[in-house]
Design a protein around this motif. Structure first.
Motif, PDB file in Angstrom:
ATOM      1  N   LYS A 216       0.833  -1.202   0.000  1.00 19.77           N
ATOM      2  CA  LYS A 216       0.000   0.000   0.000  1.00 19.77           C
ATOM      3  C   LYS A 216       0.873   1.260   0.000  1.00 19.77           C
ATOM      4  O   LYS A 216       0.573   2.235  -0.685  1.00 19.77           O
ATOM      5  CB  LYS A 216      -0.890  -0.008   1.241  1.00 19.77           C
ATOM      6  N   LYS A 220      -0.028   3.081  -3.278  1.00 19.99           N
ATOM      7  CA  LYS A 220      -0.966   4.178  -3.019  1.00 19.99           C
ATOM      8  C   LYS A 220      -0.234   5.485  -2.733  1.00 19.99           C
ATOM      9  O   LYS A 220      -0.593   6.531  -3.245  1.00 19.99           O
ATOM     10  CB  LYS A 220      -1.870   3.830  -1.831  1.00 19.99           C
ATOM     11  N   HIS A 221       0.807   5.408  -1.891  1.00 25.64           N
ATOM     12  CA  HIS A 221       1.403   6.661  -1.444  1.00 25.64           C
ATOM     13  C   HIS A 221       2.610   7.115  -2.260  1.00 25.64           C
ATOM     14  O   HIS A 221       2.849   8.296  -2.383  1.00 25.64           O
ATOM     15  CB  HIS A 221       1.774   6.576   0.040  1.00 25.64           C
ATOM     16  N   ARG A 224       1.890   6.965  -7.033  1.00 29.06           N
ATOM     17  CA  ARG A 224       1.005   7.992  -7.578  1.00 29.06           C
ATOM     18  C   ARG A 224       1.698   9.358  -7.632  1.00 29.06           C
ATOM     19  O   ARG A 224       1.592  10.086  -8.608  1.00 29.06           O
ATOM     20  CB  ARG A 224      -0.251   8.083  -6.706  1.00 29.06           C
TER      21      ARG A 224
ATOM     22  N   ASN B 105       0.391  13.198   2.835  1.00 27.92           N
ATOM     23  CA  ASN B 105       0.497  13.023   1.387  1.00 27.92           C
ATOM     24  C   ASN B 105      -0.365  14.068   0.671  1.00 27.92           C
ATOM     25  O   ASN B 105      -1.563  14.148   0.912  1.00 27.92           O
ATOM     26  CB  ASN B 105       0.019  11.613   1.027  1.00 27.92           C
ATOM     27  N   TYR B 108      -3.916  13.060  -1.382  1.00 23.08           N
ATOM     28  CA  TYR B 108      -5.155  12.477  -0.858  1.00 23.08           C
ATOM     29  C   TYR B 108      -5.802  13.427   0.144  1.00 23.08           C
ATOM     30  O   TYR B 108      -5.109  14.194   0.808  1.00 23.08           O
ATOM     31  CB  TYR B 108      -4.854  11.141  -0.169  1.00 23.08           C
ATOM     32  N   ASP B 112      -9.372  10.804   3.885  1.00 22.12           N
ATOM     33  CA  ASP B 112      -8.891   9.528   3.351  1.00 22.12           C
ATOM     34  C   ASP B 112      -7.678   9.037   4.130  1.00 22.12           C
ATOM     35  O   ASP B 112      -7.540   7.855   4.428  1.00 22.12           O
ATOM     36  CB  ASP B 112      -8.546   9.713   1.870  1.00 22.12           C
ATOM     37  N   GLN B 113      -6.797   9.987   4.478  1.00 24.47           N
ATOM     38  CA  GLN B 113      -5.567   9.584   5.161  1.00 24.47           C
ATOM     39  C   GLN B 113      -5.822   9.144   6.601  1.00 24.47           C
ATOM     40  O   GLN B 113      -5.045   8.372   7.157  1.00 24.47           O
ATOM     41  CB  GLN B 113      -4.532  10.719   5.095  1.00 24.47           C
ATOM     42  N   GLU B 116      -7.658   5.573   6.350  1.00 20.71           N
ATOM     43  CA  GLU B 116      -6.714   4.505   6.034  1.00 20.71           C
ATOM     44  C   GLU B 116      -6.347   3.678   7.267  1.00 20.71           C
ATOM     45  O   GLU B 116      -6.120   2.468   7.175  1.00 20.71           O
ATOM     46  CB  GLU B 116      -5.453   5.159   5.487  1.00 20.71           C
TER      47      GLU B 116
END
Lengths: 305, 556
Positions: A216, A220-221, A224, B105, B108, B112-113, B116
């Motif tokens: 992930k 995801k981090h 992207r 990040n 996002y 969302d963060q 998670e």
């Protein structure tokens, strides 16, 4: 976001308009087009006849808008050499070029991104060295030579794939590799650099502190964020692949738009050249626009128009 | 006494070979109980962050714990596999970082963060996850949780982002919370709010908190227990009351002695009243152009700013981020052109000078910037960088080099420092080099723009002392820009307090801090951490136990 798309679209149209004006004016930059058609030793009457038929003696602005209006409806004039409508000529050839371009780009992305990521995850490892080697070779080998080597090995010696033509999917294997490999090094190195930077970012440390799985964190981090500049580069490369596949198309005797461009240049076929320049530029504009939208979708900071 | 949540026993973490010492952390033992805030204090390089990273399993690959144990909820985390440790991270132990601006990040939404965390560690449904997230946003006191939920990090301020990071850490109600300098990058009033939040959290959740900091005032504000580290070794630990008021170890005493006092120093050299610089009605407004889709915005970064600086005076300009102090500095040194108003030096108004007319005046104002690492060119020797200014004003290079040597002595560096490169110096040494560089052209006014903010307290103290000496010896005039009220109190004679581009209060240090008139000044002063703590007079403490001096760490 919608505002951003609208704004980008407006800009893209403006660029397209400018490009169309430039590509139209090509006709007049190369000298009097009437003389070009009638030949250098033509009499005044002959030139007059050409002018009567094509209307080159009217004001340029009027001719431009007439040409633009026709182009918008798909009428790009007649080829001087083939004496066929340019739009038919291009429609015949464009399919091959687009297919080849898309295949080539997919090949490049599928090769470059995983290798770039793998190289960044373990810098200075064997896989990093290997990917560096592949990209240096890709940068150094000229496409025509690489194409010929592939033909010699895989078509002639091993007989696995056909060497020329465009009748089956097998015909596209070698051209795809040659065209795609050419775009691979830059994409791979940019992916690697982007990943290296992102992986050392504070928010990756945050993601690790959250106890996220390695997968992930990576996809995801990190990916992207790292891929954003790659998209812009790929858009430019894509435009280049469509317009600049002349070498590859001639080696593998694929009769695509690149090949047509080469033909029309060598025969001074101005309407065909004009139309091709227009179409290739539109592709560039389209892909750049697409990349901008994709980037804004991926990075919210870019959405502030 | 409840059982500790975290017990670190004899932990040693090795540094890669070729470092300045063999171990990042050596033989370290600490206990943290539930509902307890343990502050780990030390200067940069003391190994305090390494301790927290080891516990979280976030050590850089080059560092390996070589002995000892870190027992968390009955298990030694050093013996866990990477996967098992990752399972504990976030769910049972969580961490809050120093830099809220980069800890999230950017791609996002903050919602969302946070979500998670639930996605990774629980099997809650999507609706439940969102409900829990909104509740968390509310708990860390963010306004309008629904809106914040769908915001991206760049749309929030530093303080708001730090609350998001805290919300992430709190999501699964961890037993251990590790905070690594969580308020260092924040403004004073935001820091006060976040510290208050920590104190509330200790009560509401029964977590034990490991709080890493370098700031003794923050320690005084929140700590139950204090651990003082120096070069990877604990030199002293005890209750906050003991360590803060009766420090035993000489190193702790030195650190506490370096804490800036909240009372002003009196500058005896203020007798002469010679105006060096006069600023009259200075205005600077930033306009962002409106577009088809966005209304135009106007920010008054400086609004009718007036002040006079006399020879030998140190004028402090105090304010939080966004108060306009940086814009003011830029206008004074003409990196920005003010919209209107005057900056009068030697009887000339340089505010409206053309670049050509301005050139001879450039040397009358010099500046020392905040970041000593970024403000020196890493590829040129110190000497080259020092003589560049004077040479630019026509001085002979050899002659300038002679003066540079003298200045090196004044800022207490060796002469041969001139032939070395910036990378060979520490932060404090670099800042002294920057001061020397500014002094090379013999300015009338020296501007110190947050010049000591990035330095450790003990280094900070030395640099401030140096500035004071130079001012007294050379009759220099200093404009001291800072957000740190304690530092301002230490070095300044007079103060102006800025808010939203305007000067809201001015006067001597004792007037402004002793009897503040404006609400904003009062707010700033009450946001100061560690108010209840009177820094002890080290000289009056009982002498150091000779046994402590014998240990290698006692010698310093």
């Amino acid at each position: 976001m919608y505002m951003y798309i609208l704004k980008r679209l407006g800009l893209a149209l403006l660029v397209a308009f400018t490009v169309s004006a430039i590509s139209f004016s090509l006709l007049f930059m190369a000298g009097d087009p009437a003389i070009a058609i009638a030949g250098e030793n033509a009499s005044a009457e002959d030139i007059q006849m050409v002018n009567d038929r094509y209307g080159f003696d009217r004001p340029i602005v009027i001719q431009y808008f007439e040409w633009l209006g026709k182009a918008a409806t798909g009428d790009l004039g007649n080829s001087w050499y083939f004496d066929l409508p340019v739009s038919d000529l291009i429609a015949d050839r464009l399919g091959v070029t687009m297919l080849l371009g898309l295949l080539g780009m997919s090949f490049a992305l599928l090769l470059a991104i995983p290798m770039g990521v793998a190289a960044a995850v373990k810098p200075n490892s064997l896989i990093d060295r290997a990917s560096l080697f592949i990209s240096v070779v890709g940068q150094a080998i000229p496409s025509f030579w690489f194409g010929l080597i592939l033909i010699v090995v895989f078509s002639i010696k091993l007989g696995l794939v056909p060497a020329s033509g465009s009748t089956s999917w097998k015909h596209f294997i070698l051209p795809t590799i040659v065209l795609g490999y050419y775009a691979t090094p830059a994409i791979m190195r940019l992916t690697r650099a982007g990943m290296l930077e992102v992986l050392s970012a504070d928010y990756i440390r945050t993601a690790r502190a959250k106890g996220l799985s390695a997968r992930k964190i990576m996809f995801k981090h990190a990916l992207r964020n790292a891929i954003i500049p790659v998209i812009s580069l790929a858009a430019v490369q894509m435009g280049f692949m469509l317009g600049g596949s002349i070498v590859v198309e001639s080696i593998f005797a694929l009769h695509g738009a690149g090949f047509l461009a080469w033909e029309s240049i060598s025969r001074n076929d101005l309407p065909t050249m004009q139309a091709l320049i227009l179409i290739f530029s539109m592709f560039y504009i389209f892909f750049t626009f697409l990349a901008d939208i994709l980037n804004a979708w991926m990075d919210p900071r870019l959405r502030i128009a | 006494m409840t059982d500790p949540i975290l017990t670190i026993r004899n932990l040693t973490v090795d540094l890669p070979e070729g470092g300045d010492r063999p171990h990042a952390v050596e033989n370290l033992s600490v206990d943290i109980a539930p509902k307890e805030i343990v502050c780990i204090v030390g200067e940069s390089g003391s190994g305090k962050s390494i301790t927290s990273f080891t516990t979280m399993g976030l050590l850089p690959k080059a560092l390996k714990p070589s002995s000892g144990e870190v027992i968390f909820e009955g298990r030694d985390v050093l013996k866990l596999s990477a996967r098992e440790h990752a399972k504990l991270r976030g769910s049972r132990m969580a961490m809050i970082f120093q830099e809220p601006m980069s800890a999230l990040n950017p791609c996002y939404t903050v919602g969302d963060q946070i979500e998670e965390m639930f996605e990774q560690h629980t099997s809650l449904s999507k609706a439940e996850r969102k409900a829990r997230t909104i509740r968390l946003l509310d708990e860390v006191q963010l306004p309008d949780p629904e809106r914040i939920y769908s915001s991206y990090p760049h749309q929030l301020s530093g303080g708001q982002r730090q609350r998001i990071v805290i919300a992430i850490a709190l999501a699964l109600d961890p037993a251990l919370l590790i905070a690594d300098e969580p308020t260092t990058a924040l403004d004073l009033s935001t820091q006060a709010q976040i510290l208050h939040l920590f104190k509330e959290l200790r009560e509401k959740h029964s977590a034990g908190i490991m709080f890493v900091t370098h700031d003794f005032d923050v320690v005084a504000e929140i700590a139950d227990k204090v651990v003082v580290m120096k070069q990877g070794v604990i030199v002293e630990q005890g209750t906050a009351e003991e360590v803060l008021n009766r420090p035993k170890h000489p190193y702790t005493r030195k650190l506490i002695d370096a804490v800036p006092r909240r009372t002003g120093s009196v500058n005896a050299h203020m007798a002469e009243k010679h105006k060096v610089m006069e600023v009259l009605d200075l205005n600077k407004t930033y306009h962002s152009k409106g577009t088809m889709f966005k209304p135009a915005r106007t920010v008054h970064a400086c609004k009718d700013v007036n002040f006079i600086v006399h020879r030998g005076e140190t004028l402090g300009i105090v304010g939080e981020s966004g108060s306009g102090k940086s814009t003011l500095v830029k206008c004074l040194i003409r990196l920005e052109d003010p919209d209107s108003g005057s900056v009068i030096i030697d009887g000339s108004d340089i505010a409206q000078f053309t670049p050509k007319l301005l050139h001879p005046y450039r040397k009358s104002i010099q500046i020392v910037f905040q970041d000593p690492y970024g403000s020196l060119n890493p590829r040129r020797t110190i000497g080259d960088q020092l003589v560049e200014g004077p040479c630019n004003f026509g001085e002979n290079r050899a002659h300038a080099m002679e003066r540079a040597k003298k200045l090196m002595k004044i800022v207490r560096l060796e002469e041969d420092a001139l032939y070395r490169y910036p990378a060979q110096f520490s932060g404090g040494q670099r800042q002294r080099i920057c001061i020397a560089r500014a002094l090379m052209v013999e300015p009338e006014v020296l501007i110190a723009d947050e010049a000591v903010s990035a330095l450790d307290v003990s280094v900070q103290k030395e640099v401030l002392k140096l500035l004071n000496e130079i001012r007294d010896e050379m009759g220099l005039t200093v404009l001291f820009i800072t957000h740190d009220l304690r530092v301002a109190a230490q070095i300044c004679d007079n103060l102006v307090v800025m808010q939203n581009g305007e000067i809201v209060e001015r006067g001597t240090v004792d007037e402004v801090f002793g009897a503040p008139k404006h609400d904003y000044t009062r707010k700033l002063l009450s946001a100061q951490p560690g108010q209840g703590w009177v820094v002890p007079d080290i000289a009056k403490l009982p002498p150091v136990d000779p046994a402590l001096l014998e240990s290698p760490m006692g010698a310093f």
